[in-house]
Design a protein around this motif. Structure first.
Motif, PDB file in Angstrom:
ATOM      1  N   PHE A 594      -1.863  -9.878 -16.576  1.00  0.00           N
ATOM      2  CA  PHE A 594      -0.644  -9.120 -16.342  1.00  0.00           C
ATOM      3  C   PHE A 594       0.078  -9.635 -15.096  1.00  0.00           C
ATOM      4  N   ARG A 595      -0.699 -10.025 -14.096  1.00  0.00           N
ATOM      5  CA  ARG A 595      -0.092 -10.586 -12.888  1.00  0.00           C
ATOM      6  C   ARG A 595       0.688 -11.848 -13.219  1.00  0.00           C
ATOM      7  N   ASP A 596       0.089 -12.712 -14.023  1.00  0.00           N
ATOM      8  CA  ASP A 596       0.754 -13.979 -14.375  1.00  0.00           C
ATOM      9  C   ASP A 596       2.006 -13.739 -15.201  1.00  0.00           C
ATOM     10  N   ARG A 597       1.955 -12.751 -16.108  1.00  0.00           N
ATOM     11  CA  ARG A 597       3.126 -12.463 -16.938  1.00  0.00           C
ATOM     12  C   ARG A 597       4.278 -11.914 -16.097  1.00  0.00           C
ATOM     13  N   ILE A 598       3.942 -11.040 -15.167  1.00  0.00           N
ATOM     14  CA  ILE A 598       4.979 -10.466 -14.304  1.00  0.00           C
ATOM     15  C   ILE A 598       5.626 -11.552 -13.457  1.00  0.00           C
ATOM     16  N   GLN A 599       4.802 -12.414 -12.879  1.00  0.00           N
ATOM     17  CA  GLN A 599       5.335 -13.461 -12.022  1.00  0.00           C
ATOM     18  C   GLN A 599       6.190 -14.451 -12.813  1.00  0.00           C
ATOM     19  N   ALA A 600       5.796 -14.713 -14.065  1.00  0.00           N
ATOM     20  CA  ALA A 600       6.579 -15.641 -14.889  1.00  0.00           C
ATOM     21  C   ALA A 600       7.921 -15.042 -15.280  1.00  0.00           C
ATOM     22  N   ALA A 601       7.933 -13.717 -15.600  1.00  0.00           N
ATOM     23  CA  ALA A 601       9.171 -13.060 -16.031  1.00  0.00           C
ATOM     24  C   ALA A 601      10.062 -12.686 -14.865  1.00  0.00           C
ATOM     25  N   ARG A 602       9.460 -12.275 -13.751  1.00  0.00           N
ATOM     26  CA  ARG A 602      10.230 -11.812 -12.581  1.00  0.00           C
ATOM     27  C   ARG A 602       9.650 -12.412 -11.298  1.00  0.00           C
ATOM     28  N   PRO A 603      10.046 -13.622 -10.972  1.00  0.00           N
ATOM     29  CA  PRO A 603       9.512 -14.251  -9.748  1.00  0.00           C
ATOM     30  C   PRO A 603       9.848 -13.472  -8.477  1.00  0.00           C
ATOM     31  N   ASP A 604      10.909 -12.636  -8.542  1.00  0.00           N
ATOM     32  CA  ASP A 604      11.313 -11.886  -7.344  1.00  0.00           C
ATOM     33  C   ASP A 604      10.384 -10.722  -7.040  1.00  0.00           C
ATOM     34  N   ILE A 605       9.566 -10.303  -8.014  1.00  0.00           N
ATOM     35  CA  ILE A 605       8.618  -9.209  -7.789  1.00  0.00           C
ATOM     36  C   ILE A 605       7.346  -9.770  -7.164  1.00  0.00           C
ATOM     37  N   LYS A 606       6.891  -9.124  -6.116  1.00  0.00           N
ATOM     38  CA  LYS A 606       5.675  -9.557  -5.430  1.00  0.00           C
ATOM     39  C   LYS A 606       4.480  -8.779  -5.989  1.00  0.00           C
ATOM     40  N   VAL A 607       3.512  -9.520  -6.509  1.00  0.00           N
ATOM     41  CA  VAL A 607       2.315  -8.903  -7.077  1.00  0.00           C
ATOM     42  C   VAL A 607       1.150  -9.150  -6.131  1.00  0.00           C
ATOM     43  N   PHE A 608       0.481  -8.068  -5.736  1.00  0.00           N
ATOM     44  CA  PHE A 608      -0.639  -8.148  -4.797  1.00  0.00           C
ATOM     45  C   PHE A 608      -1.939  -7.854  -5.536  1.00  0.00           C
TER      46      PHE A 608
END
Length: 717
Positions: A594-608
């Motif tokens: 899920f972290r990888d999908r979020i980062q791929a779709a929305r690079p502006d969102i910071k996932v910790f």
């Protein structure tokens, strides 16, 4: 002289007799609620047809002058009175005490209710369809429109006469069915008092207290004081005219019998104040009877019961739903409450069977809303006649006085309700304590390790099914703080849905359990080095690591959600907000896919990436905006941390499977585990544990309701 009880007396006796039977027999008479429901449904069968014909005939027979009065000045006054009543009704829920701060997961939070078709609800494009589906507002609009069309129409007398005859026939059917009401009240009272818990009874008391204070505030403060503020009549004069009628209506529950008294009292008041004109008596003679065609403010107060039901079930009616509730409630109350309340409950997706509670309490509530109804009729006649005769005082000072009167009345009503409700409702058990008290029902001998295994060397060869059985111990890897799947309860035992299933699994293998914690980032190494045989704790299936370990068949499908501070839940419920807001800081535990999908779709969102959920909930300040988690697990954590809540963004229904994991190549254990899971799903064990741990059915010990026959006399066990 033959003694005969009135219907109201019979209903009162039936209610008390039903309560006595319920208290005596307890849950043994819970089935009687079916009889009460049947009686209610029978009483409803004539309501919509009666509303239709009575509105058409009542409005259609009006003459031009009466119609003009009704739809101009009288209409303005009626709207003002309805508005005042609705304001009081809609603000009173702010007085409800908060009895719970969090709840277990419910499938309703991820199930979108069917959308309300407002066209069908309010527009009678096909009046027969409106009648068939019980769209009361649409039926009322159609009936009013047809009634207006008949005003001053040639030949209307035959149609009006036909409507009157049909209305009388329907009235006779209703009169006959009303005779069965004591039976319905008895059955409903017995069923409700036999199954109602102490906490539920206290909540019903809150409704009765709040409802009584609402009716008293409208009758003795807000309505008469508003009249005194904008007309020449003083508060004392208004109360003097209404005093006898209020007492009579409260004692009998019959408003119609006080109508002549109200008309004569109003005429006398105008005469005493030297405000009487040539047509004053005629206006009052026409206006008060016309008012019976429309819902009075006393009838409107039953809308408060719907708001109470939202609080009672923990599903508070959203403020955004208030306009729809007010409008649909007003229109539906052109008919009977027997149809209006179930209709409003259904429109807000609240349990329709809660109407049983209103029926049981209707003898009490009917007394109080009779007070409001009487005052409604009186001030309607006074205000409308004074308006027609241009006797209103509408200066700035008078409007300020009216506003202060209204606000003061509302504040006093809310404060009084809150104080009295505080005496009735106790704090009760904290929900987090209930979660921490839950335990595994069927437990095999278990050893719990609190230290992580050393991963620099293998503990031996991977144990297949036969080796585990021979060893006599199943090594289960768990996450110590991953409610509701694996966590420590207040006895410091590891419990949760996965622990319960593993106990059943080990019991059927005939082995004991050894619980060993593992690092979710190194789950594959821990399995393949044989430190554990099976890894559990709600593991999301991840294609990225399927070549490093073996996943079992899915145990559950979980729903993706966000956990955030309560004050931010409204923001995160909007997909538009999530799509348009940049720089969000989202925390996540495990679930790298899920972290990888979020980062791929929305690079502006910071996932910790966090090591445990506790890192999120124990953050010293709001470092992270939200936590990405399953809704099922999120609700369990929100119980432990009530300042946080769970939100599934509107329109989002993303699911992901969770499973168990075994070492790569351990096919004998994997095949057996998959077969066992398939069997237990068919037998219902998986669903039982899901309801117990995730839906919270194991949070409170289900004890039989107290009853005289069992707990006092000891006649039954």
């Amino acid at each position: 002289m033959k003694f005969k009880l009135s219907l109201s007396s019979l209903i009162l006796l039936a209610m008390f007799a039903g309560i006595a039977v319920g208290l005596f027999f307890g849950e043994m008479v819970g089935w009687m609620e079916w009889i009460g429901t049947g009686v209610i449904l029978l009483m409803q069968m004539t309501i919509l047809p009666y509303v239709t014909v009575s509105l058409i005939s009542g409005i259609g027979r009006l003459e031009g002058k009466a119609a003009k009065l009704l739809f101009s000045q009288a209409g303005i006054v009626m709207l003002i009175i309805w508005g005042l009543a609705l304001v009081g009704i809609l603000v009173l829920p702010f007085a409800f005490p908060e009895v719970t701060t969090a709840s277990f997961f419910s499938t309703s939070v991820v199930t979108s209710p069917p959308p309300v078709n407002y066209y069908d609800l309010y527009i009678p494009a096909n009046p027969f369809k409106s009648l068939a589906i019980g769209a009361i507002p649409a039926v009322v609009i159609f009936s009013i429109a047809l009634g207006i069309a008949f005003i001053n129409m040639d030949g209307r007398e035959s149609v009006i006469s036909l409507m009157d005859v049909i209305g009388k026939g329907l009235s006779r059917v209703t009169t006959f069915m009303v005779k069965t009401l004591p039976v319905g009240v008895f059955a409903s009272a017995a069923g409700a008092s036999g199954t109602l818990t102490v906490d539920e009874f206290a909540s019903l008391q809150v409704f009765l207290v709040a409802y009584a204070l609402l009716c008293l505030a409208l009758s003795f403060w807000i309505f008469p004081a508003i009249v005194a503020a904008i007309t020449p009549f003083s508060y004392r004069e208004v109360m003097k005219v209404s005093r006898d009628s209020l007492v009579t209506a409260f004692a009998t529950g019959n408003i119609f019998i006080v109508l002549p008294v109200l008309i004569e009292g109003s005429k006398k008041l105008f005469e005493e104040k030297q405000l009487k004109g040539k047509e004053t008596d005629g206006h009052l003679d026409v206006l008060l009877p016309i008012a019976f065609t429309f819902p009075n403010a006393g009838k409107l107060t039953v809308i408060f019961f719907v708001l109470f039901c939202g609080w009672f079930t923990g599903k508070d009616v959203a403020f955004s739903d208030y306009p729809m509730l007010a409008l649909s409630g007003l229109l539906s109350l052109f008919g009977s409450v027997h149809a209006a309340i179930p209709f409003m409950l259904n429109s807000l997706q609240l349990p329709a069977d809660l109407y049983q509670l209103f029926l049981v309490s209707s003898f009490i509530t009917g007394k109080f809303n009779s007070l409001v109804a009487v005052m409604h009729l009186l001030i309607f006649g006074l205000l409308t006649t004074a308006l027609i005769q241009k006797q209103w005082k509408v200066g700035t000072g008078h409007l300020i006085k009216a506003g202060i009167t209204l606000v003061a009345g509302l504040v006093l009503m809310i404060v009084s309700t809150r104080m009295m409700a505080g005496f009735i409702i106790s704090e009760g058990e904290n929900t987090s304590e209930l979660l921490e008290r839950m335990s595994v029902v069927k437990e095999v001998p278990t050893a719990v390790k609190d230290s992580y295994p050393k991963l620099n060397q293998a503990s031996g060869p991977v144990a297949n099914l036969q080796a585990i059985i021979k060893r006599g111990v199943l090594r289960v890897g768990y996450l110590p703080k991953n409610a509701p799947f694996t966590y420590f309860n207040e006895q410091e035992n590891v419990v949760g849905m996965d622990i319960a299933l593993m106990n059943s699994f080990a019991d059927e293998l005939g082995v004991e359990i050894e619980l060993i914690p593992y690092d979710p980032q190194k789950i594959d190494i821990t399995l393949n080095q044989a430190h554990i045989d099976i890894a559990v704790s709600g593991i999301a299936m991840d294609a990225a690591i399927m070549d490093k370990l073996q996943f079992s068949d899915p145990v559950l499908d979980l729903h993706m959600a966000l956990v955030a501070k309560d004050y931010r839940l409204k923001q995160f419920s909007s997909l538009q907000y999530l799509r348009e807001t940049s720089g969000l800081k989202i925390a996540i535990v495990g679930q790298e896919q899920f972290r990888d999908r979020i980062q791929a779709a929305r690079p502006d969102i910071k996932v910790f990436q966090l090591n445990s959920y506790l890192e999120y909930f124990n953050q010293p300040k709001e470092i992270y905006d939200a936590l990405l988690i399953s809704a099922e697990a999120g609700y369990a954590w929100s119980i432990l941390y009530p300042d946080y809540g769970v939100v599934v963004p509107e329109g989002s229904d993303y699911k992901f499977p969770v499973a168990y994991a075994v070492a790569n190549g351990n096919y004998s254990l994997l095949y057996y585990l998959n077969s066992w899971l398939a069997l237990k799903k068919t037998e219902g064990l998986v669903n039982t544990e899901y309801e117990f741990w995730i839906l919270g059915k194991g949070a409170k010990q289900q004890v039989p309701r107290w009853s005289v026959i069992k707990d006092v006399l000891g006649w039954v066990e």
